[in-house]
Design an enzyme around this catalytic site. Structure first.
Site, PDB file in Angstrom:
ATOM      1  N   GLU A 156       6.703  -3.425   0.696  1.00  0.00           N
ATOM      2  CA  GLU A 156       5.670  -3.129   1.702  1.00  0.00           C
ATOM      3  C   GLU A 156       5.265  -1.634   1.648  1.00  0.00           C
ATOM      4  O   GLU A 156       5.713  -0.897   0.781  1.00  0.00           O
ATOM      5  CB  GLU A 156       6.184  -3.558   3.093  1.00  0.00           C
ATOM      6  CG  GLU A 156       5.463  -4.781   3.644  1.00  0.00           C
ATOM      7  CD  GLU A 156       3.989  -4.501   3.987  1.00  0.00           C
ATOM      8  OE1 GLU A 156       3.507  -3.372   3.802  1.00  0.00           O
ATOM      9  OE2 GLU A 156       3.320  -5.429   4.465  1.00  0.00           O
ATOM     10  N   HIS A 157       4.461  -1.229   2.628  1.00  0.00           N
ATOM     11  CA  HIS A 157       3.814   0.088   2.621  1.00  0.00           C
ATOM     12  C   HIS A 157       4.809   1.274   2.612  1.00  0.00           C
ATOM     13  O   HIS A 157       5.915   1.185   3.144  1.00  0.00           O
ATOM     14  CB  HIS A 157       2.911   0.215   3.853  1.00  0.00           C
ATOM     15  CG  HIS A 157       3.680   0.141   5.131  1.00  0.00           C
ATOM     16  ND1 HIS A 157       4.205   1.240   5.752  1.00  0.00           N
ATOM     17  CD2 HIS A 157       4.063  -0.920   5.883  1.00  0.00           C
ATOM     18  CE1 HIS A 157       4.855   0.884   6.846  1.00  0.00           C
ATOM     19  NE2 HIS A 157       4.784  -0.436   6.936  1.00  0.00           N
ATOM     20  N   ASP A 158       4.388   2.353   2.022  1.00  0.00           N
ATOM     21  CA  ASP A 158       5.081   3.652   2.110  1.00  0.00           C
ATOM     22  C   ASP A 158       6.517   3.629   1.599  1.00  0.00           C
ATOM     23  O   ASP A 158       7.382   4.306   2.154  1.00  0.00           O
ATOM     24  CB  ASP A 158       5.045   4.188   3.564  1.00  0.00           C
ATOM     25  CG  ASP A 158       3.618   4.377   4.052  1.00  0.00           C
ATOM     26  OD1 ASP A 158       2.892   5.146   3.403  1.00  0.00           O
ATOM     27  OD2 ASP A 158       3.227   3.724   5.039  1.00  0.00           O
TER      28      ASP A 158
ATOM     29  N   ASN B  19       8.427   1.916   4.538  1.00  0.00           N
ATOM     30  CA  ASN B  19       9.188   3.173   4.680  1.00  0.00           C
ATOM     31  C   ASN B  19      10.649   3.043   4.257  1.00  0.00           C
ATOM     32  O   ASN B  19      11.578   3.416   4.991  1.00  0.00           O
ATOM     33  CB  ASN B  19       9.109   3.683   6.130  1.00  0.00           C
ATOM     34  CG  ASN B  19       7.739   4.244   6.453  1.00  0.00           C
ATOM     35  OD1 ASN B  19       7.273   5.181   5.804  1.00  0.00           O
ATOM     36  ND2 ASN B  19       7.052   3.645   7.410  1.00  0.00           N
TER      37      ASN B  19
ATOM     38  N   ALA C 240       0.825  -1.213   0.000  1.00  0.00           N
ATOM     39  CA  ALA C 240       0.000   0.000   0.000  1.00  0.00           C
ATOM     40  C   ALA C 240       0.856   1.259   0.000  1.00  0.00           C
ATOM     41  O   ALA C 240       1.898   1.307   0.657  1.00  0.00           O
ATOM     42  CB  ALA C 240      -0.909   0.011   1.214  1.00  0.00           C
TER      43      ALA C 240
END
Ligand SMILES: CC(C)(COP(=O)(O)OP(=O)(O)OC[C@H]1O[C@@H](n2cnc3c(N)ncnc32)[C@H](O)[C@@H]1OP(=O)(O)O)[C@@H](O)C(=O)NCCC(=O)NCCS
Length: 221
Positions: free
Chosen positions: A143-145, A163, A126
């Site tokens: 993974e996210h961000d 991140n 995401a």
């Protein structure tokens, strides 16, 4: 024949991505899918040949095919070569083709630029932004961000956690695991850095560095 598609490169990378390209065209065109619409481009060829059942031709022959809309997936692991070919195709008015498997999972708010190659079992989670001509090989995930630049390459089974920012032309080797960053301090893999297969990256990697091992340290030859 109004559309023709090509996989540029008939070495290991290209031959592994061709079945993904076939599957994508079958999804798109169903029974109208015509295998003659999909060829390999290999600049080493002087005459047309066949590779894994597909016609393979050099770039000039591909350019001479008339009159058709042409889209090309660049299936070359070397990111500098990928960029040179992308520039050439763009100058010649040929679209950079994005190919992904039906077993690739793209979850939520993922933005990816043209020319990507997402192999089977790749997952993009995401709020992920990815640049041009990204290669994510089998079983890799983002993974996210995360923010990923242009011409970045993931070998198989790369674990890119939340991140993380990966700059242009970085190469992440098979099975590497990169520790998550935080929203205010993302973990950074610098421009053109190389992360060796199996490395466990716990800290930022400077531009141009080569790191290996667990925890990842610079490779000093
Ligand atoms: C890190 C890497 C880029 C270094 O390549 P290189 O500069 O040609 O390095 P060499 O093969 O000369 O190895 C240099 C030393 O590092 C070691 N080494 C190389 N890669 C290593 C790795 N990933 N982890 C641990 N040690 C490694 C070698 O054993 C060698 O050690 P030695 O000097 O004690 O004999 C490369 O080994 C690598 O991991 N590439 C990614 C491969 C990959 O994922 N391929 C997927 C294809 S789809």
């Amino acid at each position: 024949m109004n559309n023709v598609f090509a996989v540029y490169g008939a070495s290991g990378c290209g031959r592994s991505l061709m079945p993904v390209a076939v599957e994508q065209l079958q999804r798109l065109y169903g029974d109208d899918y015509d295998a003659k619409q999909l060829v390999f481009i290999d600049d080493a060829l002087t005459v047309d040949t066949k590779v894994n059942g597909h016609v393979a031709m050099n770039y000039q022959r591909f350019i001479d095919l008339q009159p058709v809309n042409k889209s090309v997936l660049i299936a070359i692991a070397n990111s500098q070569v990928r960029q040179q070919l992308a520039d050439k195709l763009t100058n010649d008015g040929i679209a950079l083709w994005h190919v992904q498997s039906e077993r690739t999972l793209v979850m939520d708010s993922v933005c990816i630029d043209s020319g990507g190659a997402l192999s089977p079992f790749v997952t993009l989670a995401a709020n992920v932004t990815i640049g041009k001509c990204f290669h994510a090989n089998l079983y890799s995930y983002v993974e996210h961000d995360c923010i990923i630049g242009d011409y970045v390459t993931f070998a198989p089974r790369v674990s890119c956690n939340g991140n993380i920012h990966i700059h242009d032309h970085a190469y992440i080797g098979a099975g590497a695991v990169i520790k998550q960053g935080t929203p205010d301090k993302p973990l950074i893999i610098g421009k053109g850095a190389i992360v060796g297969m199996g490395a466990v990256v716990t800290k930022d990697v400077p531009a141009g560095a080569v790191v290996i091992g667990n925890p990842a340290r610079p490779l000093n030859k």
